[in-house]
Scaffold this motif. Structure first.
Motif, short mmCIF file in Angstrom:
data_model
loop_
_atom_site.label_atom_id
_atom_site.label_comp_id
_atom_site.label_asym_id
_atom_site.label_seq_id
_atom_site.Cartn_x
_atom_site.Cartn_y
_atom_site.Cartn_z
N GLU A 157 -24.90 5.92 28.92
CA GLU A 157 -25.72 6.47 29.99
C GLU A 157 -24.83 7.24 30.98
OE1 GLU A 157 -29.00 6.28 30.29
OE2 GLU A 157 -29.22 7.10 32.31
N GLU A 189 -23.47 10.48 29.54
CA GLU A 189 -24.52 11.50 29.56
C GLU A 189 -24.63 12.13 30.93
OE1 GLU A 189 -28.40 10.14 28.20
OE2 GLU A 189 -27.48 9.76 26.25
N THR A 190 -24.68 11.25 31.95
CA THR A 190 -24.81 11.76 33.31
C THR A 190 -23.63 12.65 33.67
OG1 THR A 190 -25.76 9.62 33.76
CG2 THR A 190 -25.36 11.02 35.65
N LYS A 208 -23.70 16.00 31.88
CA LYS A 208 -24.79 16.90 32.23
C LYS A 208 -24.76 17.33 33.68
CE LYS A 208 -27.82 15.61 28.55
NZ LYS A 208 -28.89 14.68 28.13
N ASN A 209 -23.82 16.79 34.45
CA ASN A 209 -23.70 17.23 35.84
C ASN A 209 -22.27 17.71 36.05
OD1 ASN A 209 -26.33 16.29 37.29
ND2 ASN A 209 -25.74 14.63 35.93
N ARG A 255 -20.75 18.44 39.66
CA ARG A 255 -20.49 17.22 40.42
C ARG A 255 -19.24 16.53 39.89
NH1 ARG A 255 -25.61 13.95 40.11
NH2 ARG A 255 -24.64 12.65 38.55
N ARG A 269 -28.29 12.71 44.75
CA ARG A 269 -28.98 11.94 43.72
C ARG A 269 -30.06 11.04 44.28
NH1 ARG A 269 -24.71 9.43 39.59
NH2 ARG A 269 -26.58 9.14 38.37
N LYS A 318 -33.12 11.33 45.10
CA LYS A 318 -34.41 11.40 44.42
C LYS A 318 -34.32 10.78 43.03
CE LYS A 318 -38.28 14.27 43.45
NZ LYS A 318 -39.18 15.18 44.11
N GLU A 319 -33.25 11.13 42.33
CA GLU A 319 -33.07 10.56 40.99
C GLU A 319 -33.01 9.04 41.06
OE1 GLU A 319 -29.36 11.58 39.03
OE2 GLU A 319 -29.64 9.77 37.83
N MET A 337 -24.03 1.74 38.48
CA MET A 337 -23.99 3.04 37.80
C MET A 337 -23.14 4.03 38.58
SD MET A 337 -27.16 5.47 36.76
CE MET A 337 -27.55 5.88 38.42
N ILE A 363 -36.41 13.33 35.65
CA ILE A 363 -35.00 13.56 35.98
C ILE A 363 -34.58 14.86 35.30
CG2 ILE A 363 -32.66 12.70 35.64
CD1 ILE A 363 -33.77 9.90 36.08
N TYR A 387 -31.92 16.54 34.63
CA TYR A 387 -30.85 16.79 33.68
C TYR A 387 -31.02 16.02 32.37
CZ TYR A 387 -28.74 12.45 35.42
OH TYR A 387 -28.50 11.17 35.77
N LYS A 388 -32.16 15.33 32.27
CA LYS A 388 -32.42 14.60 31.03
C LYS A 388 -33.54 15.30 30.26
CE LYS A 388 -30.97 9.95 32.34
NZ LYS A 388 -30.23 9.53 31.15
N TYR A 408 -34.63 1.71 28.80
CA TYR A 408 -33.23 1.37 29.06
C TYR A 408 -33.15 0.24 30.07
CZ TYR A 408 -28.63 1.90 31.26
OH TYR A 408 -27.40 1.67 31.80
N ARG A 431 -30.75 1.05 21.95
CA ARG A 431 -30.85 2.51 21.96
C ARG A 431 -31.68 3.09 20.81
NH1 ARG A 431 -28.46 6.76 24.39
NH2 ARG A 431 -28.32 8.64 23.14
#
Lengths: 409, 233
Positions: A9, A12-13, A16-17, A20, A309, A311-312, A329, B95, B97-98, B109, B115
């Protein structure tokens, strides 16, 4: 902490950012990089200083003969004091605990010739211990030894510049040079960190020098070294007792400031050590400042990241993320990024430092370096502060009600 | 499924306080499709937020599937939300970016589903909302209707007892609104309890029961004959 799913996870974050990730990584890498460079350059400055001021042994007392200025024990004032070979032995016998080496130094200027090359150099008649007082480094051959003193051999140890002047590219060891119309065999070539001037001396056995001067036993100067462990106070005490001993022996009024001059290098040492301490303080201050700037940088980025972040995080909470998992996280992500980029900065800094090292000697910076442990500690500190700086806004974000986080802007 | 009694909620606005909910009593059975209507400021969104444990009530009782919802700390609230509730928001709240699929996988999750299984389940739901081919697309590559369908799939993925939709069609045009309502009706037909907050009468008419709120009180609560959205699609 080590669940594979959570790592996935996080990867991925991170991937994809990119902006940042880059921002926080860059801050840490730059912080560490600058820290290492500045700290290393500071150390280089310190090295230069040490080379300039700490070239000679610092645990030595020099004795110079002078003229008395007071009458004493039936002697008139203005009497010339001289040292003799016997004085050397007396020091050794009377202060066995305090002396490491005792050596005379008889300086004479002499025209020196080899084949067609000639020049005037200062020769010094010395004992073997002199090598340690001047911190003379032998490049080739050997130094004066006890056998030379006993046999009064005509051997010379010449400085690097002497060898360069007289011999050019020729091998000097084993050749004979003419010093003031006497032939001496070159047995060694030395270098000295003190610079070119120090490398223009020629060392001879002092007994040979005395033999050439009609077999007298006069000695110009005496140099005594003492064990370093005695420290500053011990050195002063030793000097005082040496003074008392010699004034008594040479019949000089104890109150007479002249007669024999004493120079105790430990005084110089103390001063230059104080200067070195100040220099060290400056270096540490610069390092600390850089580190603090880095910490502030990463803190700012972390606050910005969490804000961005909000809102996320609200969405994640609405979907069932616990506050704990939110904090974890954010922290895991920030620690991961700062660790990777911290070590990248560390590596780059050390590589750059190594490469610029040689080019800066003209600017009084010699061998800039940083201990790996210092660099590593700085990196760890930055990572920890990055985590702390991330924890505070993360904690706040995690306790915001999702409804607040989700409110439309 | 949901029982609330004498629910009060007020917001502090500086010195004064705004009394938003003034004693709401409401019971919703399993399998119902309820529209909560009211003009803006009537307290309908506040009610939904309290039902969704996104906000706390000041006073009153709230039972969700016979579990009293009271004095929840954040961790517990998160667990209950994950277990009992699915949310659909007016602004989708995906979200960004997903991908569509990853968005749907997210509640799973947090439920701790492995997964591989997450991926399969999410794909199932994506298929159900008719967006199987859009699985790898990011939200900004989807139209409004598609985004809302992904959001509905995401709300359904955790297999909640109740689906809460806050103005699910508020940001959509009429045609897309009807498509989304059609989807909601179909999910309801499968037995899911659904609450829809709306201020549009034609959307409310597609539910089975309308609760009218005004100034923090229920002024009308009636069962209606459902208009099928599929008739318009």
């Amino acid at each position: 902490m080590f669940s594979r799913d959570r790592w996935r996870e996080i990867f991925e974050t991170i991937s994809k950012n990119k902006l940042r990730t880059f921002l926080s990584g860059f801050t840490v890498a730059l912080g560490i990089f600058i820290f290492i460079i500045l700290f290393g350059l500071g150390n280089g400055l310190k090295n230069t200083f040490q080379e300039f001021f700490l070239d000679d042994a610092s645990n030595a007392i020099f004795l110079y003969p002078g003229k008395t200025s007071m009458p004493y024990k039936g002697f008139k004032a203005n009497r010339r004091i001289e040292f003799e070979n016997e004085d050397l032995e007396d020091i050794k016998q009377n202060f066995p605990m305090f002396t490491e080496y005792v050596t005379p130094r008889i300086s004479r200027s002499a025209l020196t010739r080899y084949k067609n090359e000639s020049n005037s150099y200062t020769t010094r008649g010395v004992a073997p211990g002199h090598q340690f007082i001047e911190k003379t480094l032998l490049m080739k051959g050997r130094y004066i030894n006890e056998r030379d003193l006993e046999n009064k051999t005509k051997v010379a140890v010449i400085g690097r510049m002497v060898a360069k002047d007289l011999f050019k590219t020729e091998e000097p060891i084993g050749k004979y040079i003419d010093i003031g119309s006497t032939a001496f065999k070159v047995v060694g070539v030395f270098q000295d960190d003190g610079g070119d001037r120090e490398e223009r001396y020629i060392y001879l056995p002092y007994t040979t020098r005395q033999l050439l001067e009609k077999g007298n036993d006069k000695v110009d100067q005496l140099i005594v070294t003492f064990p370093k462990e005695m420290g500053h106070a011990g050195a002063i005490a030793f000097e005082t007792s040496l003074k008392r001993y010699f004034k008594d022996k040479k019949s000089i009024d104890p109150r007479d400031p002249n007669g024999i001059y004493f120079q105790n290098l430990t005084d110089d040492l103390k001063q230059s050590q104080q200067f070195a301490v100040v220099l060290q303080l400056i270096v540490s201050f610069v390092g600390l400042g850089t580190l603090i700037a880095g910490i502030i940088g990463i803190s700012n980025i972390m606050v910005f990241v969490v804000k961005e972040r909000t809102k996320e995080l609200g969405i994640r909470k609405a979907l069932g993320a616990t506050p704990r998992s939110v904090i974890q996280m954010i922290l895991q992500e920030s620690v991961f990024i700062t660790t990777i980029s911290g070590y990248l900065g560390l590596f780059l800094g050390i590589v750059v430092l190594k490469n610029i090292g040689l080019k800066l000697e003209d600017y009084f910076i010699k061998d800039p370096f940083i201990d790996f442990s210092t660099a590593l500690a700085a990196t760890v500190v930055l990572i920890i502060f990055g985590a702390v700086a991330g924890y505070i806004p993360a904690k706040r974000a995690s306790s915001i009600k999702p409804i607040v986080a989700l409110r439309d802007e | 499924m949901i029982q609330i009694k004498k629910l009060h909620k007020s917001y502090k606005m500086g010195a004064s306080s705004l009394h938003v909910l003034k004693g709401i009593n409401l019971t919703i059975e399993e399998g119902e499709l309820v529209a909560i209507m009211g003009s803006s400021g009537s307290g309908k969104s506040t009610l939904l937020n309290i039902l969704g444990m996104l906000d706390n009530a000041d006073e009153g009782e709230y039972l969700l599937d016979k579990v009293p919802i009271k004095d929840l700390n954040e961790t517990k609230a998160a667990k209950y939300r994950n277990k009992f509730l699915g949310f659909v928001f007016q602004s989708f709240n995906l979200i960004n970016y997903k991908s569509a699929l990853e968005n749907i996988m997210l509640p799973l999750y947090y439920q701790g589903v492995p997964r591989k299984e997450r991926q399969l389940l999410a794909m199932d739901y994506l298929e159900k909302v008719g967006l199987k081919d859009w699985a790898t697309h990011l939200p900004n590559e989807l139209s409004g209707g598609q985004k809302q369908r992904v959001a509905i799939a995401r709300a359904m993925a955790s297999r909640p007892k109740v689906l809460l939709a806050d103005e699910p069609t508020g940001a959509l045009d009429t045609k897309t609104s009807h498509e989304v309502m059609d989807l909601i009706q179909k999910i309801n037909e499968e037995g899911k309890t659904i609450l829809v907050v709306t201020h549009e009468p034609d959307i409310a008419n597609m539910c089975k029961r309308i609760v009218q709120l005004k100034d923090g009180l229920i002024i009308e609560d009636k069962k209606i004959k459902q208009v099928l959205a599929s008739a318009y699609v």
